[in-house]
Design a protein around this motif. Structure first.
Motif, PDB file in Angstrom:
ATOM      1  N   ALA A 115      21.113 -15.291   4.129  1.00 36.67           N
ATOM      2  CA  ALA A 115      20.065 -15.797   5.013  1.00 36.67           C
ATOM      3  C   ALA A 115      19.275 -14.695   5.704  1.00 36.67           C
ATOM      4  O   ALA A 115      18.513 -14.967   6.610  1.00 36.67           O
ATOM      5  N   LEU A 116      19.442 -13.456   5.284  1.00 39.10           N
ATOM      6  CA  LEU A 116      18.847 -12.346   6.022  1.00 39.10           C
ATOM      7  C   LEU A 116      18.405 -11.255   5.063  1.00 39.10           C
ATOM      8  O   LEU A 116      19.066 -11.002   4.047  1.00 39.10           O
ATOM      9  N   TRP A 117      17.293 -10.608   5.397  1.00 40.87           N
ATOM     10  CA  TRP A 117      16.864  -9.386   4.731  1.00 40.87           C
ATOM     11  C   TRP A 117      16.708  -8.346   5.831  1.00 40.87           C
ATOM     12  O   TRP A 117      16.119  -8.611   6.875  1.00 40.87           O
ATOM     13  N   PHE A 118      17.254  -7.150   5.608  1.00 39.62           N
ATOM     14  CA  PHE A 118      17.147  -6.076   6.588  1.00 39.62           C
ATOM     15  C   PHE A 118      16.933  -4.787   5.824  1.00 39.62           C
ATOM     16  O   PHE A 118      17.605  -4.543   4.812  1.00 39.62           O
ATOM     17  N   GLY A 125       0.822  -1.205   0.000  1.00 43.15           N
ATOM     18  CA  GLY A 125       0.000   0.000   0.000  1.00 43.15           C
ATOM     19  C   GLY A 125       0.855   1.252   0.000  1.00 43.15           C
ATOM     20  O   GLY A 125       1.813   1.371  -0.756  1.00 43.15           O
ATOM     21  N   ALA A 126       0.542   2.181   0.905  1.00 41.81           N
ATOM     22  CA  ALA A 126       1.210   3.485   0.956  1.00 41.81           C
ATOM     23  C   ALA A 126       2.592   3.422   1.590  1.00 41.81           C
ATOM     24  O   ALA A 126       3.281   4.428   1.674  1.00 41.81           O
ATOM     25  N   MET A 127       3.013   2.263   2.022  1.00 43.06           N
ATOM     26  CA  MET A 127       4.295   2.096   2.699  1.00 43.06           C
ATOM     27  C   MET A 127       5.458   2.197   1.721  1.00 43.06           C
ATOM     28  O   MET A 127       5.376   1.745   0.596  1.00 43.06           O
ATOM     29  N   ARG A 128       6.561   2.804   2.178  1.00 45.05           N
ATOM     30  CA  ARG A 128       7.807   2.810   1.408  1.00 45.05           C
ATOM     31  C   ARG A 128       8.749   1.801   2.063  1.00 45.05           C
ATOM     32  O   ARG A 128       9.025   1.892   3.253  1.00 45.05           O
ATOM     33  N   ARG A 129       9.198   0.809   1.301  1.00 45.79           N
ATOM     34  CA  ARG A 129      10.094  -0.225   1.824  1.00 45.79           C
ATOM     35  C   ARG A 129      11.361  -0.232   0.992  1.00 45.79           C
ATOM     36  O   ARG A 129      11.297  -0.268  -0.233  1.00 45.79           O
ATOM     37  N   GLU A 130      12.517  -0.171   1.669  1.00 50.81           N
ATOM     38  CA  GLU A 130      13.809  -0.180   0.999  1.00 50.81           C
ATOM     39  C   GLU A 130      14.690  -1.270   1.585  1.00 50.81           C
ATOM     40  O   GLU A 130      14.824  -1.379   2.809  1.00 50.81           O
ATOM     41  N   ALA A 131      15.292  -2.070   0.721  1.00 50.17           N
ATOM     42  CA  ALA A 131      16.244  -3.081   1.155  1.00 50.17           C
ATOM     43  C   ALA A 131      17.584  -2.420   1.437  1.00 50.17           C
ATOM     44  O   ALA A 131      18.025  -1.536   0.695  1.00 50.17           O
ATOM     45  N   ALA A 132      18.238  -2.852   2.510  1.00 53.49           N
ATOM     46  CA  ALA A 132      19.583  -2.388   2.820  1.00 53.49           C
ATOM     47  C   ALA A 132      20.553  -3.572   2.810  1.00 53.49           C
ATOM     48  O   ALA A 132      21.651  -3.473   2.282  1.00 53.49           O
ATOM     49  N   VAL A 133      20.137  -4.688   3.397  1.00 52.47           N
ATOM     50  CA  VAL A 133      20.925  -5.915   3.395  1.00 52.47           C
ATOM     51  C   VAL A 133      20.070  -6.992   2.731  1.00 52.47           C
ATOM     52  O   VAL A 133      19.034  -7.381   3.266  1.00 52.47           O
ATOM     53  N   SER A 134      20.482  -7.418   1.564  1.00 52.57           N
ATOM     54  CA  SER A 134      19.776  -8.465   0.822  1.00 52.57           C
ATOM     55  C   SER A 134      20.785  -9.143  -0.093  1.00 52.57           C
ATOM     56  O   SER A 134      21.911  -8.674  -0.254  1.00 52.57           O
TER      57      SER A 134
END
Length: 136
Positions: A36-39, A19-28
């Motif tokens: 083994a991690l997403w942050f 939705g209206a959320m902004r999501r940004e990957a930093a560790v992927s």
């Protein structure tokens, strides 16, 4: 040379949002080779709410950096859970939820860690009429 990295805000990559959320990957995997991690970083604008969603088999840990969030979970999204700056939130695998910003003037800023290597986001329809639908 080691694999050690510092990820600056300008290094983050837009990721699947709800939705209206902004999501940004930093560790992927795609950014740093994580296995083994997403942050990442999530921001919800003043008065905004996310779509109804879950994160598959991922466990999610959220740290509220600033702002006033309300998370809706449970059957029909009828359980409100308020979280403020300094609070941690745990979201179990397959837990259907939505989040809302309780402020009309400040964003909610959060750091999010997932137990899967990439961010899994499964969008769902809003609950039936009369349910909160992620509203605050």
């Amino acid at each position: 040379m080691s694999g050690f990295r510092v990820i600056r805000p300008s290094d983050r990559s837009p990721d699947t949002a709800s939705g209206a959320m902004r999501r940004e990957a930093a560790v992927s995997n795609s950014l740093v080779g994580a296995g083994a991690l997403w942050f990442g970083y999530v921001e919800l604008a003043p008065g905004a709410r996310s779509a109804v969603h879950h994160h598959g088999e991922s466990e999610s840990a959220i740290y509220v950096i600033s702002g006033h969030a309300r998370f809706w979970a449970g059957p029909g999204l009828r359980e409100p859970h308020d979280a403020n700056a300094g609070d941690f939130v745990w979201v179990p695998p397959f837990e259907v939820h939505a989040e809302a910003n309780r402020s009309d003037s400040e964003p909610v800023c959060m750091a999010v860690a997932r137990s899967t290597q990439e961010a899994i986001v499964v969008h769902l329809p809003n609950p039936p009429r009369g349910a909160p639908q992620g509203a605050g």
